[in-house]
Design a protein around this motif. Structure first.
Motif, PDB file in Angstrom:
ATOM      1  N   ILE A  82       0.824  -1.209   0.000  1.00 18.58           N
ATOM      2  CA  ILE A  82       0.000   0.000   0.000  1.00 18.58           C
ATOM      3  C   ILE A  82       0.858   1.259   0.000  1.00 18.58           C
ATOM      4  O   ILE A  82       0.489   2.272  -0.614  1.00 18.58           O
ATOM      5  N   ALA A  83       2.023   1.215   0.638  1.00 20.48           N
ATOM      6  CA  ALA A  83       2.895   2.389   0.666  1.00 20.48           C
ATOM      7  C   ALA A  83       3.408   2.723  -0.730  1.00 20.48           C
ATOM      8  O   ALA A  83       3.374   3.887  -1.164  1.00 20.48           O
ATOM      9  N   ASN A 126      -3.431 -10.320   9.327  1.00 20.67           N
ATOM     10  CA  ASN A 126      -3.828  -8.921   9.523  1.00 20.67           C
ATOM     11  C   ASN A 126      -4.931  -8.515   8.552  1.00 20.67           C
ATOM     12  O   ASN A 126      -4.765  -7.644   7.695  1.00 20.67           O
ATOM     13  N   SER A 127      -6.085  -9.151   8.702  1.00 24.86           N
ATOM     14  CA  SER A 127      -7.195  -8.930   7.769  1.00 24.86           C
ATOM     15  C   SER A 127      -7.717  -7.494   7.809  1.00 24.86           C
ATOM     16  O   SER A 127      -8.131  -6.954   6.782  1.00 24.86           O
ATOM     17  N   PHE A 156      -8.473  -2.364   5.002  1.00 26.03           N
ATOM     18  CA  PHE A 156      -8.254  -0.907   4.927  1.00 26.03           C
ATOM     19  C   PHE A 156      -7.448  -0.551   3.685  1.00 26.03           C
ATOM     20  O   PHE A 156      -7.780   0.398   2.949  1.00 26.03           O
ATOM     21  N   ASN A 157      -6.392  -1.309   3.426  1.00 26.72           N
ATOM     22  CA  ASN A 157      -5.532  -1.036   2.276  1.00 26.72           C
ATOM     23  C   ASN A 157      -6.281  -1.197   0.954  1.00 26.72           C
ATOM     24  O   ASN A 157      -6.073  -0.425   0.017  1.00 26.72           O
ATOM     25  N   ALA A 175     -10.422  -8.867  -3.800  1.00 28.88           N
ATOM     26  CA  ALA A 175      -9.802  -9.291  -2.549  1.00 28.88           C
ATOM     27  C   ALA A 175     -10.510  -8.735  -1.319  1.00 28.88           C
ATOM     28  O   ALA A 175     -10.376  -9.297  -0.221  1.00 28.88           O
ATOM     29  N   LEU A 176     -11.251  -7.648  -1.475  1.00 29.87           N
ATOM     30  CA  LEU A 176     -11.843  -6.980  -0.320  1.00 29.87           C
ATOM     31  C   LEU A 176     -12.765  -7.910   0.461  1.00 29.87           C
ATOM     32  O   LEU A 176     -12.749  -7.925   1.701  1.00 29.87           O
ATOM     33  N   PHE A 177     -13.593  -8.696  -0.229  1.00 31.43           N
ATOM     34  CA  PHE A 177     -14.488  -9.634   0.446  1.00 31.43           C
ATOM     35  C   PHE A 177     -13.703 -10.599   1.326  1.00 31.43           C
ATOM     36  O   PHE A 177     -14.055 -10.837   2.479  1.00 31.43           O
ATOM     37  N   THR A 178     -12.607 -11.131   0.764  1.00 27.23           N
ATOM     38  CA  THR A 178     -11.794 -12.085   1.520  1.00 27.23           C
ATOM     39  C   THR A 178     -11.198 -11.446   2.748  1.00 27.23           C
ATOM     40  O   THR A 178     -11.182 -12.041   3.838  1.00 27.23           O
TER      41      THR A 178
END
Length: 217
Positions: free
Chosen positions: A75-76, A116-117, A122-123, A167-170
């Protein structure tokens, strides 16, 4: 005949190895110029971390620290990429805030030996916002008449958005999905992340190829 679990583990392995595709395209085809160099660095790091995670998973070694590191690195660098692409500069306060969210999640909510779900979710939301900001920019850009399918940044952004939305759902349900034995469809639902990651890598690899072919920004 392989069952659902074996099939999904195979897809997961392909997903991890597929990070090499955009890395190869960037190394041998794309021009090394900003802001795409940031993504090249990202895929270099992610390829190493994903292959390491694949090996340690086969050896039944807890590799959750790798995903904490990968979440922050990904994300960075993507944040810096879109800052350069949209604003031609990096907003450091935003980068500090993103880093703090990921680090604080590891320290106080989901320790380094668990998945770290929350940080990943968030990312992904932030990644979707960044992608939509870039789409808004090109929507208002009256000076560039290049077809969208010939713009590397548009292709690459499409890849990131497919990845993030898939991927967000997962990640939102990561704790439930990854707890217990991987039996049944729900416990194997992280395959959505694997498939979206493969699609992302193929599409971004094509975007890097366009950079080398068209020399566009």
């Amino acid at each position: 005949m392989p069952d659902l679990r074996d099939t999904i583990f195979f897809i997961s392995s392909i997903s991890d190895v597929s990070e090499i595709l955009p890395l190869t395209a960037w190394l041998f085809v794309a021009q090394k110029k900003m802001p795409y160099t940031l993504l090249g660095i990202l895929f270099l790091i992610s390829s190493i971390l994903k292959i390491y995670s694949l090996i340690t998973a086969e050896l039944h070694i807890n590799n959750m620290p790798v995903f904490h590191l990968l979440a922050l690195v990904e994300i960075a660098l993507v944040y810096c990429f879109y800052n350069q692409l949209i604003f031609r500069r990096i907003h450091w306060l935003g980068l500090i805030a993103i880093t703090l969210v990921n680090v604080l999640n590891t320290l106080f909510l989901q320790d380094i030996h668990s998945f770290n779900s929350l940080a990943w979710a968030f990312n992904m939301i932030l990644l979707i916002v960044l992608g939509l900001m870039y789409f808004y920019k090109i929507y208002n850009d009256d000076d560039d008449y290049t077809p969208l399918n010939e713009r590397p940044a548009f292709i690459i952004t499409s890849g990131w958005l497919i990845y993030a939305s898939g991927a967000l759902f997962t990640y939102l349900l990561g704790t439930e999905i990854l707890s217990g034995t991987p039996d049944g469809f729900y416990k194997n639902a992280w395959v959505f992340q694997c498939i979206s990651n493969i699609l992302k890598n193929v599409i971004i690899g094509y975007g890097f190829w366009l950079i080398g072919k068209k020399c566009l920004t």
